[in-house]
Design a protein around this motif. Sequence first.
Motif, PDB file in Angstrom:
ATOM      1  N   LEU A  23      83.454  30.121  24.403  1.00 31.86           N
ATOM      2  CA  LEU A  23      82.258  30.950  24.222  1.00 31.86           C
ATOM      3  C   LEU A  23      82.070  31.901  25.397  1.00 31.86           C
ATOM      4  O   LEU A  23      81.658  33.053  25.223  1.00 31.86           O
ATOM      5  N   VAL A  24      82.394  31.411  26.589  1.00 36.69           N
ATOM      6  CA  VAL A  24      82.321  32.258  27.780  1.00 36.69           C
ATOM      7  C   VAL A  24      83.323  33.408  27.662  1.00 36.69           C
ATOM      8  O   VAL A  24      83.000  34.567  27.949  1.00 36.69           O
ATOM      9  N   TYR A  25      84.549  33.072  27.228  1.00 37.33           N
ATOM     10  CA  TYR A  25      85.575  34.098  27.040  1.00 37.33           C
ATOM     11  C   TYR A  25      85.145  35.108  25.985  1.00 37.33           C
ATOM     12  O   TYR A  25      85.342  36.320  26.149  1.00 37.33           O
ATOM     13  N   LEU A  26      84.566  34.610  24.891  1.00 41.70           N
ATOM     14  CA  LEU A  26      84.121  35.490  23.811  1.00 41.70           C
ATOM     15  C   LEU A  26      83.051  36.458  24.321  1.00 41.70           C
ATOM     16  O   LEU A  26      83.092  37.654  24.028  1.00 41.70           O
ATOM     17  N   ALA A  27      82.092  35.919  25.084  1.00 39.11           N
ATOM     18  CA  ALA A  27      81.039  36.759  25.651  1.00 39.11           C
ATOM     19  C   ALA A  27      81.639  37.805  26.588  1.00 39.11           C
ATOM     20  O   ALA A  27      81.191  38.962  26.623  1.00 39.11           O
ATOM     21  N   LEU A  28      82.668  37.394  27.332  1.00 42.43           N
ATOM     22  CA  LEU A  28      83.339  38.315  28.252  1.00 42.43           C
ATOM     23  C   LEU A  28      84.022  39.439  27.478  1.00 42.43           C
ATOM     24  O   LEU A  28      83.913  40.616  27.853  1.00 42.43           O
ATOM     25  N   PHE A  29      84.725  39.082  26.396  1.00 39.62           N
ATOM     26  CA  PHE A  29      85.381  40.099  25.576  1.00 39.62           C
ATOM     27  C   PHE A  29      84.367  41.089  25.008  1.00 39.62           C
ATOM     28  O   PHE A  29      84.600  42.300  24.989  1.00 39.62           O
ATOM     29  N   MET A  30      83.257  40.575  24.533  1.00 42.22           N
ATOM     30  CA  MET A  30      82.231  41.433  23.957  1.00 42.22           C
ATOM     31  C   MET A  30      81.640  42.363  25.010  1.00 42.22           C
ATOM     32  O   MET A  30      81.377  43.541  24.734  1.00 42.22           O
ATOM     33  N   THR A  31      81.449  41.823  26.215  1.00 39.16           N
ATOM     34  CA  THR A  31      80.936  42.649  27.305  1.00 39.16           C
ATOM     35  C   THR A  31      81.926  43.755  27.651  1.00 39.16           C
ATOM     36  O   THR A  31      81.531  44.912  27.865  1.00 39.16           O
ATOM     37  N   ILE A  32      83.206  43.400  27.694  1.00 41.59           N
ATOM     38  CA  ILE A  32      84.247  44.389  27.982  1.00 41.59           C
ATOM     39  C   ILE A  32      84.248  45.491  26.930  1.00 41.59           C
ATOM     40  O   ILE A  32      84.359  46.685  27.255  1.00 41.59           O
ATOM     41  N   ILE A  33      84.115  45.101  25.659  1.00 43.94           N
ATOM     42  CA  ILE A  33      84.096  46.085  24.571  1.00 43.94           C
ATOM     43  C   ILE A  33      82.930  47.050  24.740  1.00 43.94           C
ATOM     44  O   ILE A  33      83.081  48.266  24.601  1.00 43.94           O
TER      45      ILE A  33
END
Length: 227
Positions: free
Chosen positions: A41-51
């Motif tokens: 979930l942390v990784y997913l949030a990070l990906f979304m932030t990067i996008i």
Amino acid sequence: MLILYFDISQTRLGKDKNKLLASFKELERKDILRNQKVLDLVYLALFMTIIVVITQVPNLGFIPLGITTATIGHIPVIIAAIYFGKKLGVLTGTLFGVMSLVTAYVRPNNAFDLLFQNPIISVLPRAAFAFLTVIIYNASKVLKNERVRVLWSAFFGSLVHSVLVIGALFLVYYKQTTAILIGDTITPSAVKAGIVTLLGSILAEAILSAIITLPVISALRLSHKSS
């Protein structure tokens, strides 16, 4: 009789011990899975932030190339699709589409960007390409080398992204797309220049996607094993 009772007691004790050990192992397994879900979930949030960042910071996620624009915003989507699977991959793809839609309204860089104000162009192909990238990755199981498999999926996932977006542009805005790429006067040299520019952008995005995706996926999986 006493010896028989002792043997039975020892057997029961051994069974209870095995059950207790099995319970501890199950709890440990659940704890590991819980921690991994939190990490994912942390990784997913990070990906979304990067996008969000690379699509909203000028010239970061969308790189102007004259009459067209090369994007790297789809790369986190490819990574998420390969690492997380269909549901979260499509979620990140949809987010990327929505962010490109916002960019088209707030900060258009060229004539093409105005066409991306239509969600059929900006959002739908991005969600579809994320789904198809997962299918490409799953279908590439015939490739024994996992690194080659990731490179293959990232490269062709990027190509699918380009085909879907460009296909939607021609399908919905054929005249405008042709005019932007070739110009009002259609000549052989203009057609050639437009095709070369378009293919160059598509190929550059695909190669860049493969180069970036492989080390990121490798790092994520290494983190998964060590957690």
